[in-house]
Design an enzyme around this catalytic site. Structure first.
Site, PDB file in Angstrom:
ATOM      1  N   GLN A  91      -1.947 -23.664  35.482  1.00 55.16           N
ATOM      2  CA  GLN A  91      -1.908 -23.271  36.892  1.00 55.16           C
ATOM      3  C   GLN A  91      -3.301 -22.840  37.322  1.00 55.16           C
ATOM      4  OE1 GLN A  91       1.927 -20.852  37.845  1.00 55.16           O
ATOM      5  NE2 GLN A  91       1.428 -20.443  35.717  1.00 55.16           N
ATOM      6  N   HIS A 109      -2.427 -26.955  39.917  1.00 52.50           N
ATOM      7  CA  HIS A 109      -2.854 -26.315  41.170  1.00 52.50           C
ATOM      8  C   HIS A 109      -4.241 -26.777  41.585  1.00 52.50           C
ATOM      9  CE1 HIS A 109       0.079 -22.763  40.470  1.00 52.50           C
ATOM     10  NE2 HIS A 109       0.683 -23.888  40.784  1.00 52.50           N
ATOM     11  N   CYS A 117     -11.713 -34.709  50.111  1.00 52.21           N
ATOM     12  CA  CYS A 117     -11.938 -35.141  51.493  1.00 52.21           C
ATOM     13  C   CYS A 117     -10.593 -35.453  52.150  1.00 52.21           C
ATOM     14  CB  CYS A 117     -12.832 -36.389  51.531  1.00 52.21           C
ATOM     15  SG  CYS A 117     -13.054 -36.997  53.211  1.00 52.21           S
ATOM     16  N   GLY A 175       0.195 -16.234  29.475  1.00 52.06           N
ATOM     17  CA  GLY A 175      -0.566 -15.552  30.520  1.00 52.06           C
ATOM     18  C   GLY A 175      -0.181 -15.915  31.933  1.00 52.06           C
TER      19      GLY A 175
HETATM   20  P1  NAD Z   1       5.905 -20.089  46.484  1.00 51.91           P
HETATM   21  O1  NAD Z   1       6.249 -20.055  47.933  1.00 51.91           O
HETATM   22  O2  NAD Z   1       6.951 -20.500  45.473  1.00 51.91           O
HETATM   23  O3  NAD Z   1       5.292 -18.709  46.099  1.00 51.91           O
HETATM   24  C1  NAD Z   1       6.164 -17.844  45.497  1.00 51.91           C
HETATM   25  C2  NAD Z   1       5.306 -16.736  45.027  1.00 51.91           C
HETATM   26  O4  NAD Z   1       3.938 -17.007  45.339  1.00 51.91           O
HETATM   27  C3  NAD Z   1       5.667 -15.464  45.733  1.00 51.91           C
HETATM   28  O5  NAD Z   1       6.666 -14.822  44.923  1.00 51.91           O
HETATM   29  C4  NAD Z   1       4.346 -14.766  45.742  1.00 51.91           C
HETATM   30  O6  NAD Z   1       4.105 -14.252  44.478  1.00 51.91           O
HETATM   31  C5  NAD Z   1       3.380 -15.894  45.967  1.00 51.91           C
HETATM   32  N1  NAD Z   1       3.222 -16.143  47.392  1.00 51.91           N
HETATM   33  C6  NAD Z   1       3.505 -17.304  48.067  1.00 51.91           C
HETATM   34  N2  NAD Z   1       3.180 -17.179  49.353  1.00 51.91           N
HETATM   35  C7  NAD Z   1       2.689 -15.941  49.487  1.00 51.91           C
HETATM   36  C8  NAD Z   1       2.189 -15.200  50.576  1.00 51.91           C
HETATM   37  N3  NAD Z   1       2.086 -15.739  51.795  1.00 51.91           N
HETATM   38  N4  NAD Z   1       1.798 -13.916  50.351  1.00 51.91           N
HETATM   39  C9  NAD Z   1       1.863 -13.397  49.114  1.00 51.91           C
HETATM   40  N5  NAD Z   1       2.328 -14.023  48.046  1.00 51.91           N
HETATM   41  C10 NAD Z   1       2.722 -15.280  48.251  1.00 51.91           C
HETATM   42  O7  NAD Z   1       4.641 -20.992  46.236  1.00 51.91           O
HETATM   43  P2  NAD Z   1       4.493 -22.324  46.980  1.00 51.91           P
HETATM   44  O8  NAD Z   1       4.485 -22.105  48.453  1.00 51.91           O
HETATM   45  O9  NAD Z   1       5.494 -23.301  46.411  1.00 51.91           O
HETATM   46  O10 NAD Z   1       3.001 -22.701  46.554  1.00 51.91           O
HETATM   47  C11 NAD Z   1       2.809 -24.044  46.156  1.00 51.91           C
HETATM   48  C12 NAD Z   1       1.921 -23.982  45.009  1.00 51.91           C
HETATM   49  O11 NAD Z   1       0.577 -23.581  45.404  1.00 51.91           O
HETATM   50  C13 NAD Z   1       2.384 -22.960  43.975  1.00 51.91           C
HETATM   51  O12 NAD Z   1       2.476 -23.627  42.744  1.00 51.91           O
HETATM   52  C14 NAD Z   1       1.244 -21.968  43.989  1.00 51.91           C
HETATM   53  O13 NAD Z   1       1.077 -21.439  42.701  1.00 51.91           O
HETATM   54  C15 NAD Z   1       0.058 -22.811  44.347  1.00 51.91           C
HETATM   55  N6  NAD Z   1      -1.098 -21.960  44.712  1.00 51.91           N
HETATM   56  C16 NAD Z   1      -2.316 -22.133  44.069  1.00 51.91           C
HETATM   57  C17 NAD Z   1      -3.345 -21.264  44.370  1.00 51.91           C
HETATM   58  C18 NAD Z   1      -4.655 -21.305  43.647  1.00 51.91           C
HETATM   59  O14 NAD Z   1      -5.577 -20.617  44.055  1.00 51.91           O
HETATM   60  N7  NAD Z   1      -4.742 -22.078  42.599  1.00 51.91           N
HETATM   61  C19 NAD Z   1      -3.201 -20.311  45.360  1.00 51.91           C
HETATM   62  C20 NAD Z   1      -1.967 -20.219  45.979  1.00 51.91           C
HETATM   63  C21 NAD Z   1      -0.921 -21.035  45.650  1.00 51.91           C
HETATM   64  N1  APR Z   2      -3.530 -11.880  27.764  1.00 51.55           N
HETATM   65  C1  APR Z   2      -2.312 -12.404  28.081  1.00 51.55           C
HETATM   66  N2  APR Z   2      -1.719 -12.261  29.290  1.00 51.55           N
HETATM   67  C2  APR Z   2      -2.411 -11.591  30.234  1.00 51.55           C
HETATM   68  C3  APR Z   2      -3.686 -11.017  29.991  1.00 51.55           C
HETATM   69  C4  APR Z   2      -4.236 -11.201  28.692  1.00 51.55           C
HETATM   70  N3  APR Z   2      -5.437 -10.683  28.366  1.00 51.55           N
HETATM   71  N4  APR Z   2      -4.087 -10.391  31.131  1.00 51.55           N
HETATM   72  C5  APR Z   2      -3.106 -10.564  32.045  1.00 51.55           C
HETATM   73  N5  APR Z   2      -2.087 -11.263  31.506  1.00 51.55           N
HETATM   74  C6  APR Z   2      -0.816 -11.664  32.137  1.00 51.55           C
HETATM   75  C7  APR Z   2      -0.262 -10.642  33.106  1.00 51.55           C
HETATM   76  O1  APR Z   2       0.630  -9.786  32.410  1.00 51.55           O
HETATM   77  C8  APR Z   2       0.490 -11.535  34.098  1.00 51.55           C
HETATM   78  O2  APR Z   2       1.823 -11.734  33.670  1.00 51.55           O
HETATM   79  O3  APR Z   2      -1.108 -12.815  32.896  1.00 51.55           O
HETATM   80  C9  APR Z   2      -0.246 -12.867  34.027  1.00 51.55           C
HETATM   81  C10 APR Z   2      -1.087 -13.132  35.268  1.00 51.55           C
HETATM   82  O4  APR Z   2      -0.168 -13.353  36.310  1.00 51.55           O
HETATM   83  P1  APR Z   2      -0.723 -13.800  37.737  1.00 51.55           P
HETATM   84  O5  APR Z   2      -1.870 -12.958  38.097  1.00 51.55           O
HETATM   85  O6  APR Z   2       0.484 -13.872  38.646  1.00 51.55           O
HETATM   86  O7  APR Z   2      -1.286 -15.270  37.506  1.00 51.55           O
HETATM   87  P2  APR Z   2      -0.419 -16.583  37.408  1.00 51.55           P
HETATM   88  O8  APR Z   2       0.888 -16.312  36.739  1.00 51.55           O
HETATM   89  O9  APR Z   2      -1.316 -17.629  36.849  1.00 51.55           O
HETATM   90  O10 APR Z   2      -0.145 -16.948  38.960  1.00 51.55           O
HETATM   91  C11 APR Z   2       0.552 -18.196  39.181  1.00 51.55           C
HETATM   92  O11 APR Z   2       0.291 -18.112  41.583  1.00 51.55           O
HETATM   93  O12 APR Z   2      -1.121 -17.338  43.162  1.00 51.55           O
HETATM   94  C12 APR Z   2      -0.658 -18.492  42.567  1.00 51.55           C
HETATM   95  O13 APR Z   2      -1.583 -20.543  42.188  1.00 51.55           O
HETATM   96  C13 APR Z   2      -1.761 -19.193  41.896  1.00 51.55           C
HETATM   97  O14 APR Z   2      -1.881 -20.216  39.777  1.00 51.55           O
HETATM   98  C14 APR Z   2      -1.492 -19.014  40.422  1.00 51.55           C
HETATM   99  C15 APR Z   2      -0.002 -18.876  40.410  1.00 51.55           C
END
Ligand code: NAD
Ligand code: APR
Length: 233
Positions: A91, A109, A117, A175
Site C-alpha cells: 500500500q 496505491h 498525465c 505494518g
Molecule cells: P476508504 O473510503 O475505504 O477509506 C476508508 C478509510 O480510509 C477510513 O476508515 C479512513 O481511515 C481513511 N479515509 C478515507 N477517506 C478519508 C477521509 N476523507 N478522511 C479521513 N480518513 C479517510 O478508502 P477509499 O476511498 O476506497 O480509497 C481508495 C484507495 O486510495 C484506498 O486503498 C486508499 O488506501 C488509497 N489511498 C492512498 C493514499 C496514498 O497516499 N497512498 C492516500 C489516500 C488513499
Molecule cells: N513495525 C511494524 N508495524 C508498525 C511499526 C513498526 N516499526 N510502526 C507502526 N506500525 C504499524 C502500526 O501499528 C499501524 O498498524 O503500522 C500500521 C500503520 O498503519 P497506517 O498508518 O494506517 O498505514 P497503512 O495501514 O499503510 O494505511 C493504509 O491508508 O491512508 C491510506 O493509502 C494510505 O496506504 C495507506 C492506507
C-alpha cells in the site's frame, strides 16, 4: 510450513516506519497533520492543486532520502531463496522494497516515483517537483499529477492481487492498520480460499481477529525472524 509454496505478503506504512517515513494513522502520523480530504482526494486536488502538489513534493523528497530497513531486506532475501512463489503487494508509495532488491512488487496505491498525465494517461519516472505544473514529456499538456491512488479512486493491480490470493498457501500482513479497504479485506479473502494467515505488526490492528496468528513487535525484528523460520534457518 513444509507444504507451503505460494506466499502473498501485504505491506503498509508500518514496514517503512523504522526507515523514518511517517505512517498515516500512528500518533503524529501523516493524516493527523494534513486533512485527508485536502491532500488525498480528487476533490482536494481540484480545489487546491498547489497544496496537493506541495504535499506530494514534500513526501517524494522525504522518501528519496530514506533507506530500506532490515524488514525490507529480509523480504528481498525470502524472494531470492524461497522454494515457491512470493508476491509483495504494498500500500506504500515509497520504493524501499525495490531498493532492498525485491523484484515482484505491486504498488496498489501507486508510487511517489511517477507522475501521471491525466491528458494522455502516460506515466513518467519523476524525481523533481510537480508544483510548477510542468508539461507532460509525452503530450506536452500541463496535466501531470502524482501517480498516487487517492480516497475514492480504484486501487491498481486488483486483478493480479485477487489471482495471487486465490493461489496463496500463506498470506502475511506486515505494518498495516487494517483501516482501509480493499487491502483490509485481503486476509478474509485469503482465509476463505484456504490460506494460512499471519499478521506482523507493532500492535494489534483493526483486522487482527481475522488472522490465524498475530505477532506484535517492530517489523525490523519480526520480519527477519519470520524469514529465518521460513527458510529453515
Ligand atoms: P476508504 O473510503 O475505504 O477509506 C476508508 C478509510 O480510509 C477510513 O476508515 C479512513 O481511515 C481513511 N479515509 C478515507 N477517506 C478519508 C477521509 N476523507 N478522511 C479521513 N480518513 C479517510 O478508502 P477509499 O476511498 O476506497 O480509497 C481508495 C484507495 O486510495 C484506498 O486503498 C486508499 O488506501 C488509497 N489511498 C492512498 C493514499 C496514498 O497516499 N497512498 C492516500 C489516500 C488513499
Ligand atoms: N513495525 C511494524 N508495524 C508498525 C511499526 C513498526 N516499526 N510502526 C507502526 N506500525 C504499524 C502500526 O501499528 C499501524 O498498524 O503500522 C500500521 C500503520 O498503519 P497506517 O498508518 O494506517 O498505514 P497503512 O495501514 O499503510 O494505511 C493504509 O491508508 O491512508 C491510506 O493509502 C494510505 O496506504 C495507506 C492506507
Amino acid at each position: 510450513m513444509a507444504h507451503l509454496r505460494n506466499i502473498v505478503v501485504l505491506t503498509g506504512a508500518g514496514i517503512s516506519a523504522e526507515s523514518g517515513i511517517d505512517t498515516f494513522r500512528d500518533g503524529g502520523g501523516l493524516w493527523e497533520r494534513h486533512r485527508v480530504e485536502d491532500v488525498a482526494t480528487p476533490e482536494g486536488f481540484a480545489r487546491d492543486p498547489e497544496l496537493v502538489q506541495r504535499f506530494y513534493d514534500m513526501r517524494r523528497a522525504a522518501v528519496l532520502t530514506k533507506q530500506p530497513n532490515a524488514a525490507h531486506h529480509a523480504l528481498a532475501r525470502l524472494e531470492r531463496e524461497w522454494r515457491g512463489e512470493l508476491l509483495i503487494v504494498t500500500q506504500n508509495v515509497d520504493d524501499l522494497h525495490q531498493r532492498a532488491g525485491a523484484r515482484r512488487v505491486l504498488h496498489m496505491h501507486g508510487t511517489h516515483l511517477n507522475a501521471w498525465c491525466t491528458a494522455c494517461d502516460a506515466r513518467h519516472r519523476w524525481s523533481g517537483t510537480l508544483f510548477d505544473n510542468p508539461p507532460c514529456p509525452a503530450c506536452d499538456t500541463r496535466a501531470l499529477r502524482p501517480d498516487v491512488v487517492w480516497f475514492g479512486e480504484m486501487p491498481y493491480e486488483m486483478d493480479r492481487i485477487h489471482a495471487a490470493l486465490r493461489d496463496a498457501d500463506l498470506f502475511v500482513s506486515i505494518g498495516t492498520s487494517g483501516a482501509v479497504y480493499p487491502a483490509a479485506g485481503f486476509v478474509q479473502d485469503a482465509s476463505a480460499l484456504g490460506a494460512r494467515t499471519l499478521e506482523l505488526n507493532l500492535e494489534r490492528s483493526e483486522g487482527s481477529h481475522w488472522f490465524d496468528e498475530t505477532r506484535q513487535g517492530p517489523a525490523t525484528r519480526l520480519v527477519p525472524q519470520w524469514v529465518e523460520e521460513m527458510l529453515g534457518g
